[in-house]
Design an enzyme around this catalytic site. Structure first.
Site, mmCIF file in Angstrom:
data_model
loop_
_atom_site.group_PDB
_atom_site.id
_atom_site.type_symbol
_atom_site.label_atom_id
_atom_site.label_comp_id
_atom_site.label_asym_id
_atom_site.label_seq_id
_atom_site.Cartn_x
_atom_site.Cartn_y
_atom_site.Cartn_z
ATOM 1 N N LYS A 122 19.921 35.849 46.792
ATOM 2 C CA LYS A 122 19.464 35.831 48.189
ATOM 3 C C LYS A 122 18.319 34.847 48.354
ATOM 4 O O LYS A 122 17.907 34.553 49.469
ATOM 5 C CB LYS A 122 19.044 37.237 48.624
ATOM 6 C CG LYS A 122 20.266 38.164 48.708
ATOM 7 C CD LYS A 122 19.939 39.477 49.386
ATOM 8 C CE LYS A 122 21.198 40.342 49.424
ATOM 9 N NZ LYS A 122 21.001 41.616 48.728
ATOM 10 N N ASN A 148 35.068 37.186 41.443
ATOM 11 C CA ASN A 148 36.048 38.035 42.139
ATOM 12 C C ASN A 148 35.354 38.906 43.185
ATOM 13 O O ASN A 148 35.635 40.086 43.313
ATOM 14 C CB ASN A 148 36.859 38.883 41.141
ATOM 15 C CG ASN A 148 36.021 39.937 40.422
ATOM 16 O OD1 ASN A 148 34.838 39.725 40.198
ATOM 17 N ND2 ASN A 148 36.628 41.052 40.051
ATOM 18 N N ARG A 174 29.804 32.262 51.445
ATOM 19 C CA ARG A 174 28.563 32.589 52.152
ATOM 20 C C ARG A 174 27.347 32.409 51.252
ATOM 21 O O ARG A 174 26.266 32.053 51.721
ATOM 22 C CB ARG A 174 28.599 34.051 52.650
ATOM 23 C CG ARG A 174 29.378 34.236 53.943
ATOM 24 C CD ARG A 174 29.031 35.560 54.633
ATOM 25 N NE ARG A 174 29.317 36.727 53.820
ATOM 26 C CZ ARG A 174 30.533 37.300 53.723
ATOM 27 N NH1 ARG A 174 31.555 36.813 54.410
ATOM 28 N NH2 ARG A 174 30.703 38.354 52.965
ATOM 29 N N ALA A 176 40.713 44.782 48.116
ATOM 30 C CA ALA A 176 41.661 45.417 47.197
ATOM 31 C C ALA A 176 40.941 45.905 45.968
ATOM 32 O O ALA A 176 39.926 45.355 45.548
ATOM 33 C CB ALA A 176 42.765 44.457 46.810
ATOM 34 N N ASP A 216 44.026 45.246 37.692
ATOM 35 C CA ASP A 216 42.749 44.720 37.208
ATOM 36 C C ASP A 216 42.916 43.931 35.902
ATOM 37 O O ASP A 216 42.903 42.714 35.889
ATOM 38 C CB ASP A 216 41.751 45.871 37.019
ATOM 39 C CG ASP A 216 41.045 46.255 38.310
ATOM 40 O OD1 ASP A 216 40.982 45.417 39.228
ATOM 41 O OD2 ASP A 216 40.544 47.380 38.397
#
Lengths: 413, 413
Positions: free
Chosen positions: A82, A103, A111, A145, A176
């Site tokens: 951040k 992932n 972003r 998901a 996974d």
């Protein structure tokens, strides 16, 4: 115990910047770490990969076993993404890296300012890996998901469970770990290519698409039958269907997992004869009711009675040993506790003791033997354990610079 | 349709001599073929890989779809390994190869005179891969195995199915394809290493050990709970356990696979609030019965009623779309026929048309996108289709020499 595993340096010099979390991403980068790559998890200083807290919700508690088993042989550096400086530092690491993996939820990495378009500019040789639930261009590409969602929407649940009953989830986490393995293969292909071309690649994989890769034989059976009905749930039976006997048979002492799997291959007619001999039913060898696969299927009920008459007098392990030694495929239904406590896996290095600050424990390693030995197990990292080491060795930051970044809350402990 | 896939040459120049059969071995070498390796199946001239006949027992019939889907992008050369000259020719190919792979029954490859000790002498750079049912040193190392036997003895069946019911086999063929993927990763690691060292490796993988790799999270959960009881069967629930709601809910028109999976992540409390909003039950948002995960689990029956009240008025696809768009993980239970007929997979290149002499059909490809595109699908080979090409290009044999070998029954058609 020593000497049954070995350090593996196949990927010596390969550097991975790892922003993955939970399971689909971490299993991919862990495979690279087993093979000798330097994999650095970039984690938020507060709590890190949320997998650390799966079934261990208190942040002061030890890391979850889930995290530890999926992050062996890696390093951890804590960076606050951040802060603009934190993002810049990750970009500096990417300049020195071969692989970048993430992932996060759809749109998150962009972003953060670490999207593909940004990173390929600063390192055209980067192999940029993204795992998402659904593929780019899928109607669900922005949807979240997890393993179960991938297994539902990718078809594995529709072919798991007993006929006439609701779908079941395969106990294996194909959405996974299954995804992680396909991505690892692709990264390794791109790394091999990069040796020749110097160029990177953008790799994208959807968990829904991955899951389908593991039921391709169900798709094949459906195609073989003319694509008129979906592949069914087969209970304990083989995906491709198989002549009787094929399935699980109860054994002493008739507990929850006291069964033995017995199968006589269509391609090897002698399996059936061997089975009849080993269970003392030579008298049935010439019986016309079992002369062909078709006849055997017609008489499946009787076949199952004959076999059960024998299996019910043996334990599953006895049955596996006796029938297997007779040259007929047989497998006891082992549960996870039995497997964990079976010392033959440790003797072979398939399970090793992870010496971890939270306490030692025995866990599965990479199960492939290289020249007789599986790779050595190194512990999963504690949160931020390698922050100083990584920034010093990758970016030549001095300890003073690292401390300053830490005091500015850009780096964590 | 064109333009959504691309030739992939990551492994350009890598040569694979492939003696694998059925699924566990062929899926490994197929992954290498997708990535651009030249993979040559060595098959017996009479009937080839027995996978060609799975669910297609007449040798004059077309190849099985099972074979076609597991052997895309490969070549086939027919050699009679019962002739000494045939074995010699395979050794000549091995001299030119990087990888040798086999998954024949225990002891067979050594009896053929193509064991590791023999081949490493003639090519120290060979990466020699063996897949067996059970590991060297296991009490079962000489026993036969197929996918189901590996899934029984490796633990996946013990954690699949509904609580209180017998074990079920996961529909995904983890014992086979799951094994192939772990071996492919290891081969690629060894190939990367070989670029630096020039040396080969002996790689060995047991299907039982592979299967355990895909239920490591079940082992982790068991360890987290103190290793006192085995990981249970969870029905449709998540392996790690999850707070309610987590599972499948019936949808219109209530057919065999008309369910939607809904899951609210423990790590994202807002999923539950979003779900209540999208199903029109904002009135329950502040309800103390759902204030914590523990409370939600206590009231699971009521939660399931509330959700079913909504899902039963929608189809599974509507439910997946509406709930997914609201930011809650949701997945329709798709069956194989629905997935096969969903054109979005073809649009994205995840499924492609295999143009095969037996007839065109649509099948899954390698699902990873490289720079936006999955690799191009090339058809599986007909038996012996590339015999002349391979012996001419690898060993510089003239067409006269090849014909002579054919007339001596060393090579097939």
């Amino acid at each position: 115990m020593s000497g049954n595993y070995a350090p593996l340096n196949c990927l010596k010099g390969v550097r991975v910047v790892d922003l993955t979390q939970f399971e689909a991403g971490p299993t991919c980068t862990e495979a690279l770490a087993w093979l000798g790559a330097e994999v650095v998890k970039i984690e938020n200083p507060k709590s890190g990969d949320p997998g650390r807290r799966i079934a261990a919700s208190d942040p002061n508690k030890p890391d979850s076993f889930y995290f530890k088993i999926l992050n062996a042989n890696k390093k951890s550096a804590t960076v606050d993404l951040k802060t603009p400086r934190g993002v810049e530092l990750v970009k500096e690491l990417v300049k020195k890296a071969d692989v970048f993996a993430e992932n996060l939820a759809p749109g998150t990495i962009e972003r953060l300012g670490l999207g593909y378009d940004v990173l390929k500019e600063i390192n055209p040789g980067i192999i940029y890996c993204q795992v998402k639930g659904f593929g780019e261009g899928s109607p669900y590409e922005k949807s979240l998901a997890f393993d179960m969602i991938a297994q539902a929407s990718g078809g594995t649940m529709s072919v798991t469970g007993y006929p006439g009953e609701p779908p079941a989830k395969p106990g294996c986490t194909i959405g996974d770990t299954g995804t992680g393995m396909l991505m690892a293969i692709s990264v390794l292909g791109a790394l091999y290519e990069k040796k020749a071309t110097g160029k990177g690649r953008r790799l994208q994989l959807a968990m829904q698409d991955s899951v389908m890769h593991y039921i391709r034989t169900s798709f094949a059976v459906m195609n073989q039958q003319g694509n008129k009905t979906a592949a069914p749930r087969m209970g304990a039976q083989s995906t491709s269907g198989a002549p009787a006997p094929c399935g699980i048979y109860p054994t002493k002492p008739f507990g929850y997992n006291d069964y033995v799997y017995i199968f006589c291959s269509r391609a090897n007619p002698e399996h059936w004869t061997r089975l009849l001999k080993v269970i003392g039913r030579e008298d049935l060898i010439e019986d016309p009711r079992f002369a062909t696969n078709e006849e055997r299927n017609k008489n499946e009920g009787f076949i199952n009675e004959v076999i059960t008459e024998w299996t019910k007098n043996h334990t599953k392990v006895e049955a596996m040993q006796i029938i297997g030694a007779a040259g007929v495929p047989a497998g006891a239904i082992h549960d996870t506790l039995e497997l964990q406590n079976d010392e033959s896996f440790q003797k072979r290095g398939i399970m090793q003791t992870m010496q971890h600050p939270d306490g030692d424990w025995v866990c599965e390693t990479w199960p492939v033997r290289f020249d007789g030995k599986p790779p050595e197990l190194k512990p999963s990292p504690k949160l931020g354990q390698h922050t100083d080491e990584v920034f010093a060795s990758w970016l030549n930051l001095s300890s003073g610079e690292i401390e300053k970044l830490r005091s500015e809350k850009v780096l964590g402990q």
